[in-house]
Each structure stands twice: as structure tokens, then as C-alpha cells.
Write a protein that holds these residues in place. Structure first.
Motif, PDB file in Angstrom:
ATOM      1  N   GLN A   1     -11.071   2.344  -9.177  1.00  0.00           N
ATOM      2  CA  GLN A   1     -10.396   1.071  -9.011  1.00  0.00           C
ATOM      3  C   GLN A   1      -9.094   1.274  -8.242  1.00  0.00           C
ATOM      4  OE1 GLN A   1     -10.221  -1.402 -12.619  1.00  0.00           O
ATOM      5  NE2 GLN A   1     -11.571   0.066 -13.617  1.00  0.00           N
ATOM      6  N   ASN A   2      -8.802   0.318  -7.382  1.00  0.00           N
ATOM      7  CA  ASN A   2      -7.599   0.384  -6.551  1.00  0.00           C
ATOM      8  C   ASN A   2      -7.518   1.715  -5.813  1.00  0.00           C
ATOM      9  OD1 ASN A   2      -5.194  -0.336  -5.351  1.00  0.00           O
ATOM     10  ND2 ASN A   2      -3.934   0.063  -7.145  1.00  0.00           N
ATOM     11  N   ALA A   3      -8.617   2.100  -5.175  1.00  0.00           N
ATOM     12  CA  ALA A   3      -8.627   3.353  -4.422  1.00  0.00           C
ATOM     13  C   ALA A   3      -7.700   3.287  -3.213  1.00  0.00           C
ATOM     14  CB  ALA A   3     -10.051   3.671  -3.967  1.00  0.00           C
ATOM     15  N   GLU A   4      -7.420   2.077  -2.704  1.00  0.00           N
ATOM     16  CA  GLU A   4      -6.517   1.929  -1.559  1.00  0.00           C
ATOM     17  C   GLU A   4      -5.056   2.044  -1.978  1.00  0.00           C
ATOM     18  OE1 GLU A   4      -8.729  -0.313  -2.475  1.00  0.00           O
ATOM     19  OE2 GLU A   4     -10.356   0.067  -1.045  1.00  0.00           O
ATOM     20  N   LEU A   5      -4.778   1.993  -3.302  1.00  0.00           N
ATOM     21  CA  LEU A   5      -3.428   2.150  -3.847  1.00  0.00           C
ATOM     22  C   LEU A   5      -2.492   1.031  -3.397  1.00  0.00           C
ATOM     23  CD1 LEU A   5      -3.153   5.988  -3.229  1.00  0.00           C
ATOM     24  CD2 LEU A   5      -3.957   4.828  -5.279  1.00  0.00           C
ATOM     25  N   LEU A   6      -3.053  -0.139  -3.205  1.00  0.00           N
ATOM     26  CA  LEU A   6      -2.262  -1.309  -2.820  1.00  0.00           C
ATOM     27  C   LEU A   6      -2.689  -2.485  -3.677  1.00  0.00           C
ATOM     28  CD1 LEU A   6      -2.418  -1.012   1.079  1.00  0.00           C
ATOM     29  CD2 LEU A   6      -0.443  -0.520  -0.356  1.00  0.00           C
ATOM     30  N   PRO A   7      -1.783  -3.425  -4.028  1.00  0.00           N
ATOM     31  CA  PRO A   7      -0.335  -3.385  -3.766  1.00  0.00           C
ATOM     32  C   PRO A   7       0.452  -2.652  -4.847  1.00  0.00           C
ATOM     33  CG  PRO A   7      -0.899  -5.471  -4.763  1.00  0.00           C
ATOM     34  CD  PRO A   7      -2.198  -4.702  -4.635  1.00  0.00           C
ATOM     35  N   ASP A   8      -0.218  -2.331  -5.979  1.00  0.00           N
ATOM     36  CA  ASP A   8       0.498  -1.617  -7.037  1.00  0.00           C
ATOM     37  C   ASP A   8      -0.305  -0.393  -7.447  1.00  0.00           C
ATOM     38  OD1 ASP A   8      -1.572  -2.465  -8.781  1.00  0.00           O
ATOM     39  OD2 ASP A   8      -0.518  -4.349  -9.116  1.00  0.00           O
ATOM     40  N   ILE A   9       0.120   0.264  -8.520  1.00  0.00           N
ATOM     41  CA  ILE A   9      -0.465   1.544  -8.894  1.00  0.00           C
ATOM     42  C   ILE A   9      -1.597   1.430  -9.909  1.00  0.00           C
ATOM     43  CG2 ILE A   9       1.052   2.081 -10.821  1.00  0.00           C
ATOM     44  CD1 ILE A   9      -0.184   4.374  -7.973  1.00  0.00           C
ATOM     45  N   ALA A  10      -1.724   0.286 -10.596  1.00  0.00           N
ATOM     46  CA  ALA A  10      -2.748   0.162 -11.637  1.00  0.00           C
ATOM     47  C   ALA A  10      -4.126   0.337 -11.005  1.00  0.00           C
ATOM     48  CB  ALA A  10      -2.632  -1.204 -12.306  1.00  0.00           C
ATOM     49  N   PRO A  11      -5.069   1.017 -11.697  1.00  0.00           N
ATOM     50  CA  PRO A  11      -5.015   1.605 -13.036  1.00  0.00           C
ATOM     51  C   PRO A  11      -4.740   3.116 -13.034  1.00  0.00           C
ATOM     52  CG  PRO A  11      -7.271   1.464 -12.353  1.00  0.00           C
ATOM     53  CD  PRO A  11      -6.448   0.992 -11.182  1.00  0.00           C
ATOM     54  N   TRP A  12      -4.068   3.648 -12.008  1.00  0.00           N
ATOM     55  CA  TRP A  12      -3.700   5.057 -11.993  1.00  0.00           C
ATOM     56  C   TRP A  12      -2.563   5.305 -12.989  1.00  0.00           C
ATOM     57  CZ3 TRP A  12      -6.473   8.525  -9.133  1.00  0.00           C
ATOM     58  CH2 TRP A  12      -7.316   8.002  -8.148  1.00  0.00           C
TER      59      TRP A  12
ATOM     60  N   HIS B   1       4.860   6.132  -6.064  1.00  0.00           N
ATOM     61  CA  HIS B   1       3.853   5.402  -5.292  1.00  0.00           C
ATOM     62  C   HIS B   1       4.606   4.480  -4.356  1.00  0.00           C
ATOM     63  CE1 HIS B   1       1.558   1.544  -4.846  1.00  0.00           C
ATOM     64  NE2 HIS B   1       0.744   2.407  -4.280  1.00  0.00           N
ATOM     65  N   ASP B   2       4.336   4.586  -3.039  1.00  0.00           N
ATOM     66  CA  ASP B   2       5.038   3.715  -2.105  1.00  0.00           C
ATOM     67  C   ASP B   2       4.118   2.613  -1.609  1.00  0.00           C
ATOM     68  OD1 ASP B   2       3.413   4.766  -0.088  1.00  0.00           O
ATOM     69  OD2 ASP B   2       4.877   6.308   0.433  1.00  0.00           O
ATOM     70  N   GLN B   3       4.690   1.629  -0.934  1.00  0.00           N
ATOM     71  CA  GLN B   3       3.936   0.467  -0.491  1.00  0.00           C
ATOM     72  C   GLN B   3       2.957   0.783   0.625  1.00  0.00           C
ATOM     73  OE1 GLN B   3       3.985  -2.450  -2.129  1.00  0.00           O
ATOM     74  NE2 GLN B   3       5.262  -1.279  -3.544  1.00  0.00           N
ATOM     75  N   ALA B   4       3.077   1.953   1.242  1.00  0.00           N
ATOM     76  CA  ALA B   4       2.109   2.346   2.264  1.00  0.00           C
ATOM     77  C   ALA B   4       0.791   2.810   1.652  1.00  0.00           C
ATOM     78  CB  ALA B   4       2.692   3.455   3.148  1.00  0.00           C
ATOM     79  N   GLY B   5       0.777   2.986   0.323  1.00  0.00           N
ATOM     80  CA  GLY B   5      -0.449   3.369  -0.352  1.00  0.00           C
ATOM     81  C   GLY B   5      -0.606   4.847  -0.577  1.00  0.00           C
ATOM     82  N   TYR B   6       0.499   5.571  -0.748  1.00  0.00           N
ATOM     83  CA  TYR B   6       0.442   7.008  -0.984  1.00  0.00           C
ATOM     84  C   TYR B   6       0.903   7.334  -2.396  1.00  0.00           C
ATOM     85  CZ  TYR B   6       0.287   7.178   4.132  1.00  0.00           C
ATOM     86  OH  TYR B   6      -0.037   6.981   5.437  1.00  0.00           O
TER      87      TYR B   6
END
Length: 211
Positions: A45-56, A71-76
Motif C-alpha cells: 500500500q502506498n508504494a509511491e510514498l505519496l502524499p503521506d507515509i501511511a501505512p509504512w 519521508h519527503d514530499q518527493a516520495g523518498y
């Protein structure tokens, strides 16, 4: 006059039939299939890491001193370790439901900056009682590396019901690791693959299991 009109109608009728035949033939032509790779059904879930960090989740919780995870807004996802003589381990983790005995494909992108230790995607399989059945890494990296993609295929243990994917560092005494584009997906490739050897060209040595 009547003959010319009949002849004109015949020409128009023939032309109409030709256009109809061309239209029918064109519609019957199958649409070309794309030549690119088919997208995988990513179970993360949310593998693109956008717009937030959940569920990591950052683990361990609380983090050891000298460990910074962001976690930054660029998705890293990043894991930074202050210089220390004490090895640290920390990771961004996410649990995924799996089927025992099934094959899976796992991949990720990463780069490291002066990392004294190892950055990797680690995969842990657990049974219904939460017991660890199997743990492995994909491709540990260290030092200074540019962006690269690392991939692996595996089979879940027979009794596995859950896998935990961890993007992080182990045995680290300093440096930084950055992660992106994690993927954990069912593997539809056949478990048995052919090995083809071309004797016409020498491309390198074939390693034996003992090497």
C-alpha cells in the motif's frame, strides 16, 4: 439519358460496396498489444510514498539515539545514522498478507551516501502464530552509490500467512540510505527456467555451486 443514369448508379453502388468492405475489414483488425512490460499488481500500500507515509512504519519504536528517519514530499524514504562505534539497525516496514508456497517478485530502488554498513530490502515470512519462518535480504549495498534498481524472486514458506517488507539499514555506524519504488507482487513467471548455452561465443565462465 436513362442508360447514363443507370450506369452512374451502378458506379456509385460499386463504390459504396468497396468502401463498406474496407470499413468492415478495418474494424475486424485486432488492436496491437503494447510491447512494454505489463504492470504488476503491487501488494504494498502506498508504494509511491505519496502524499503521506501511511501505512509504512518506522522500526524499532522508539528509534535508537543517532538514528533519523524521514519521508519527503518527493516520495523518498530515508534512514540516516550519526557516526558512532555502535552498529545501528532501522527500517521502514510494512506487513503484507501472503499465500504459503506461492512465488513472489520483490524490487526496490536505492542509493547510499557514505554508508558504513548495509542498506537493503529485507523480507521476513511469518506463520499464523507470528513465528519467523524465513528471513532474507535482496542486495545489500554500502558506501556511496547512485540510484539503482534491485530485484529478486522468492517462494513463501508453506505455512507463511504474512510477510514483512523492510527498507532500511543494518550494522550501520554512519551514513545515509534513500529508498524509492518498492514492489512486492505475485510472480507469474514459471518456477522452472531454461539455461541456454551458446558455444559459438565466449562471454565468460559458468560458475559452479561450489565457487
Amino acid at each position: 439519358m436513362t442508360t447514363r443514369t443507370a450506369r452512374t448508379r451502378s458506379v456509385h453502388l460499386a463504390l459504396g460496396l468497396c468502401l463498406l468492405a474496407l470499413a468492415c475489414g478495418r474494424s475486424a483488425t485486432p488492436t496491437p498489444r503494447p510491447l512494454g512490460p505489463l504492470p504488476r499488481p503491487n501488494l504494498l500500500q502506498n508504494a509511491e510514498l505519496l502524499p503521506d507515509i501511511a501505512p509504512w512504519q518506522a522500526t524499532p519504536d522508539p528509534l535508537p539515539s543517532g538514528v533519523t528517519m524521514a519521508h519527503d514530499q518527493a516520495g523518498y524514504l530515508t534512514v540516516a545514522i550519526d557516526p558512532s562505534s555502535v552498529p545501528r539497525a532501522a527500517a521502514w516496514t510494512q506487513p503484507v498478507t501472503v499465500e504459503g508456497g506461492s512465488y513472489y517478485y520483490v524490487s526496490y530502488r536505492a542509493r547510499t551516501e557514505r554508508l558504513a554498513g548495509y542498506a537493503d530490502l529485507r523480507l521476513c515470512f511469518h506463520d499464523r502464530a507470528g513465528r519467523l519462518l524465513f528471513e532474507t535480504g535482496v542486495s545489500p549495498i554500502s558506501g556511496d552509490t547512485g540510484w539503482a534498481t534491485y530485484a529478486w524472486r522468492c517462494q513463501a514458506p508453506a505455512n507463511a500467512v504474512r510477510a514483512v517488507i523492510a527498507l532500511g539499514v543494518t550494522q550501520a555506524t554512519g551514513g545515509r540510505a534513500v529508498f524509492d519504488e518498492a514492489c512486492f507482487a505475485p510472480d507469474d513467471a514459471p518456477p522452472t527456467r531454461a539455461l541456454i548455452v551458446d558455444y559459438a561465443q565466449e562471454a565468460g565462465m559458468l560458475r559452479t555451486p561450489q565457487q
